[in-house]
Design a protein around this motif. Structure first.
Motif, short mmCIF file in Angstrom:
data_model
loop_
_atom_site.label_atom_id
_atom_site.label_comp_id
_atom_site.label_asym_id
_atom_site.label_seq_id
_atom_site.Cartn_x
_atom_site.Cartn_y
_atom_site.Cartn_z
N LYS A 260 -5.37 0.65 -4.83
CA LYS A 260 -5.54 1.50 -3.64
C LYS A 260 -4.20 1.73 -2.95
O LYS A 260 -3.90 2.86 -2.52
CB LYS A 260 -6.52 0.85 -2.66
N LEU A 261 -3.39 0.69 -2.81
CA LEU A 261 -2.09 0.82 -2.16
C LEU A 261 -1.20 1.79 -2.94
O LEU A 261 -0.50 2.64 -2.35
CB LEU A 261 -1.43 -0.54 -2.03
N ARG A 262 -1.21 1.69 -4.27
CA ARG A 262 -0.40 2.59 -5.09
C ARG A 262 -0.84 4.04 -4.92
O ARG A 262 -0.01 4.95 -4.76
CB ARG A 262 -0.51 2.18 -6.56
N LEU A 263 -2.16 4.28 -4.94
CA LEU A 263 -2.67 5.64 -4.78
C LEU A 263 -2.38 6.17 -3.37
O LEU A 263 -2.09 7.37 -3.20
CB LEU A 263 -4.18 5.67 -5.04
N ALA A 264 -2.46 5.29 -2.36
CA ALA A 264 -2.16 5.71 -0.99
C ALA A 264 -0.72 6.19 -0.87
O ALA A 264 -0.43 7.25 -0.30
CB ALA A 264 -2.43 4.56 -0.02
N ARG A 265 0.21 5.41 -1.44
CA ARG A 265 1.62 5.78 -1.40
C ARG A 265 1.87 7.07 -2.18
O ARG A 265 2.61 7.95 -1.74
CB ARG A 265 2.48 4.65 -1.97
N LEU A 266 1.23 7.17 -3.32
CA LEU A 266 1.43 8.35 -4.18
C LEU A 266 0.94 9.62 -3.49
O LEU A 266 1.64 10.64 -3.46
CB LEU A 266 0.69 8.13 -5.50
N SER A 267 -0.26 9.59 -2.94
CA SER A 267 -0.82 10.78 -2.29
C SER A 267 -0.05 11.15 -1.03
O SER A 267 0.18 12.34 -0.76
CB SER A 267 -2.30 10.55 -1.96
N LEU A 268 0.37 10.15 -0.26
CA LEU A 268 1.10 10.43 0.98
C LEU A 268 2.48 11.02 0.68
O LEU A 268 2.90 12.01 1.29
CB LEU A 268 1.24 9.16 1.81
N LYS A 269 3.20 10.43 -0.29
CA LYS A 269 4.51 10.96 -0.63
C LYS A 269 4.41 12.37 -1.21
O LYS A 269 5.28 13.22 -0.97
CB LYS A 269 5.20 10.03 -1.64
N ALA A 270 3.34 12.63 -1.96
CA ALA A 270 3.15 13.98 -2.50
C ALA A 270 2.97 15.00 -1.38
O ALA A 270 3.54 16.11 -1.43
CB ALA A 270 1.94 14.00 -3.44
N MET A 271 2.21 14.65 -0.35
CA MET A 271 2.00 15.58 0.76
C MET A 271 3.28 15.77 1.57
O MET A 271 3.62 16.90 1.97
CB MET A 271 0.87 15.06 1.65
N THR A 404 -5.17 14.68 7.42
CA THR A 404 -6.07 14.36 6.31
C THR A 404 -5.41 13.40 5.33
O THR A 404 -6.00 12.38 4.93
CB THR A 404 -6.51 15.64 5.58
N ALA A 405 -4.17 13.73 4.92
CA ALA A 405 -3.46 12.88 3.95
C ALA A 405 -3.18 11.50 4.53
O ALA A 405 -3.34 10.47 3.85
CB ALA A 405 -2.16 13.56 3.53
N GLU A 406 -2.79 11.46 5.81
CA GLU A 406 -2.48 10.19 6.46
C GLU A 406 -3.74 9.35 6.62
O GLU A 406 -3.74 8.13 6.37
CB GLU A 406 -1.84 10.46 7.82
#
Length: 552
Positions: A260-271, A404-406
């Motif tokens: 979950k932490l990896r996906l959170a960082r990945l999605s946030l950095k992408a946005m 939304t992303a945050e």
């Protein structure tokens, strides 16, 4: 009332009935709809639910155009209260699928080939079905590639075109008649919706959006969008590679904390990259629009609605983030007023500055790792709304996308430090503007602007001076919010004109009767009798209209 409006009277009535059933008869009365003639009983939800929920339910019943309008309004935190935005985000865009026989007609007409010549397999049951389109799994006959085919629902374009016309009329009426709603700029929003939905109906534009994103992210690992199969993209059909994976909303229910932490960082950095570096971003990156592949990559779906930010606006946002982190209220005020649209007095500026100070003080004691940047920007947008200042639509969509992303990232990993994740990119982009190529670009732009002023400025000043000398200088006034006065004057002039016509017909008919002009009808001149009948009907209609309006 023009002919086009008359053609849509049935749809006008349907809209009025739905609003009446959800308890919005006060709005209908103020708009001049005769609610006493509407059938049906008020919806039972009125006594059980809030006004915002009734708005959402009414939009769902009104159909796809109004659902899209609600979804677009949910992207405007600078205009609507956040509680209403939260309710509008629940708008459902899932409907029963169209029969495959109708979908087949759209496919073959758009692709100009029999379905069997293009696809070796085509599943009749859709993977997903929405109000504007539905998605089917298929396999290309020539290459054997598995694809997802997005097909526009038959006739939806005409339905949306009709509803957009009605929505623009209703928005204008509300803006002119209901002063409390003028802050929302509904006519502008209706026009913006027309542009947005017209673009969403053209799948070639969505394909272009996907290509732009893929080009921007070609060097980024573990974040992508499905590839477009170019030979089979048309205005009503979009063919993409089929991505296997699970919705992020499903992954969020798992207990695998490191993942979950990896996906959170990945999605946030992408946005953050989309917003600050590319200036081209997905406008609605909610978990339902994100797939997680078996390899752990994320795939962004549904590129019909995107936002764009200019280079200057991105730099302003970066400066705003710096000013917020440093609690620099003067700089925050300067940037916010530069970004916002609308009027405001010097006194308003002082009040806004004080409000910003209070806002920053409220966040002062919060550690940076707990700072909710999206919510803070939302609070600033709400503050501007109170002073009748509005953000550009793309900037407002950016705030909503960031929120939304945050929110998704924090739901995946509550311990995530949002500022820290964005810090490296923000610093790099901040330094880019001071690099020689960027400085040279700014110098060239300034010199070009000065050259234009030097060429065009003196001749324009001379023209103004010449007009003043000749006495030809004209000042134009633009009147706003005078719709009721205009309608009253139109009604008065129309009734007066009709009254004069009736009087003239009576006098003319009387003269014909007295002269005895043939032919005769019942022993009297026929033209005179016909004139009396027509003038009597017009006069009776005029009297009934005056009595029904209760303005006599």
């Amino acid at each position: 009332m023009d002919f086009k409006t008359i053609m849509h009277l049935g749809r006008f009535k349907d809209i009025a009935v739905i609003l009446f059933r959800y308890g919005f008869d006060d709005v209908l009365n103020r708009l001049g709809f005769p609610t006493r003639h509407l059938p049906g009983v008020r919806h039972s939800l009125e006594l059980e639910t809030s006004t915002f929920e009734r708005i959402r339910r009414a939009l769902e019943d009104l159909g796809p155009t109004f659902v899209k309008f609600g979804q677009m309004m949910s992207l405007r935190p600078d205009l609507l209260p956040y509680t209403l935005i939260q309710e509008l985000r629940k708008l459902r865009d899932e409907v029963a699928p169209v029969a495959f026989s109708e979908i087949r007609v759209v496919l073959e007409r758009s692709l100009s080939e029999p379905l069997e010549d293009i696809f070796s397999q085509f599943e009749e049951e859709p993977l997903a079905s929405a109000s504007m389109a539905q998605v089917h799994r298929a396999v290309l006959a020539r290459s054997g590639q598995a694809v997802a085919v997005k097909v526009q629902r038959p006739g939806i374009g005409q339905v949306i075109k009709k509803d957009l016309y009605i929505l623009e009329i209703v928005a204008q009426e509300i803006h002119e008649r209901l002063e409390d709603f003028q802050v929302y700029e509904l006519p502008n929003l209706a026009r913006e919706l027309r542009r947005t939905m017209t673009r969403e109906l053209d799948f070639t534009l969505e394909a272009r959006n996907i290509r732009i994103f893929r080009a921007n992210f070609q060097n980024v690992d573990h974040c992508f969008a499905p590839g477009v199969v170019d030979p089979y993209v048309r205005r009503h059909v979009l063919t993409m590679e089929l991505i296997q994976g699970r919705r992020l909303s499903e992954v969020m229910a798992r207990t695998d904390t490191p993942e979950k932490l990896r996906l959170a960082r990945l999605s946030l950095k992408a946005m953050v990259k989309q917003i600050l570096e590319d200036g081209f971003f997905h406008a609605d990156p909610h978990p339902g629009n994100i797939l997680v592949t078996d390899e752990g990559a994320i795939c962004l779906l549904d590129w019909g609605m995107v936002g764009r930010l200019s280079r200057e606006m991105r730099y302003e946002i970066i400066d705003l983030i710096h000013a917020i982190v440093e609690k620099d209220s003067d700089r925050v005020l300067e940037i916010v007023l530069a970004l916002a649209r609308g009027g405001g007095s010097v006194e308003d500026r002082r009040l806004i500055h004080r409000e910003i100070l209070d806002l920053l003080d409220a966040y002062h004691g919060i550690p940076l790792e707990q700072l909710d940047l999206g919510s803070l920007l939302l609070d600033i947008a709400t503050l501007l709304r109170d002073y009748k200042l509005h953000l550009p639509s793309d900037l407002a969509m950016m705030i909503r996308a960031l929120i939304t992303a945050e929110g998704t990232a924090r739901e995946l990993a509550p311990e995530l430090n949002v500022i820290e994740e964005a810090e490296d990119l923000v610093k790099r982009l901040s330094m880019e503007r001071w690099k020689p190529p960027e400085l040279l670009r700014n110098v060239r732009r300034t010199l070009r602007y000065l050259g234009q002023m030097q060429r065009e400025g003196p001749p324009r000043i001379l023209k103004i001076l010449e007009k003043i000398q000749r006495g030809d200088l004209n000042v134009r006034f633009q009147h706003e919010n005078l719709g009721d006065l205009r309608r009253t004057l139109d009604s008065m002039s129309n009734r007066l004109t009709l009254g004069l016509i009736v009087a003239a017909m009576i006098i003319g008919s009387s003269m014909i009767i007295t002269t005895g002009v043939e032919p005769y009808l019942f022993g009297y001149p026929a033209l005179g009798i016909i004139g009396y009948l027509v003038s009597g009907l017009f006069g009776l209609w005029l009297i009934v209209t005056i009595v029904r309006s209760r303005r006599f």
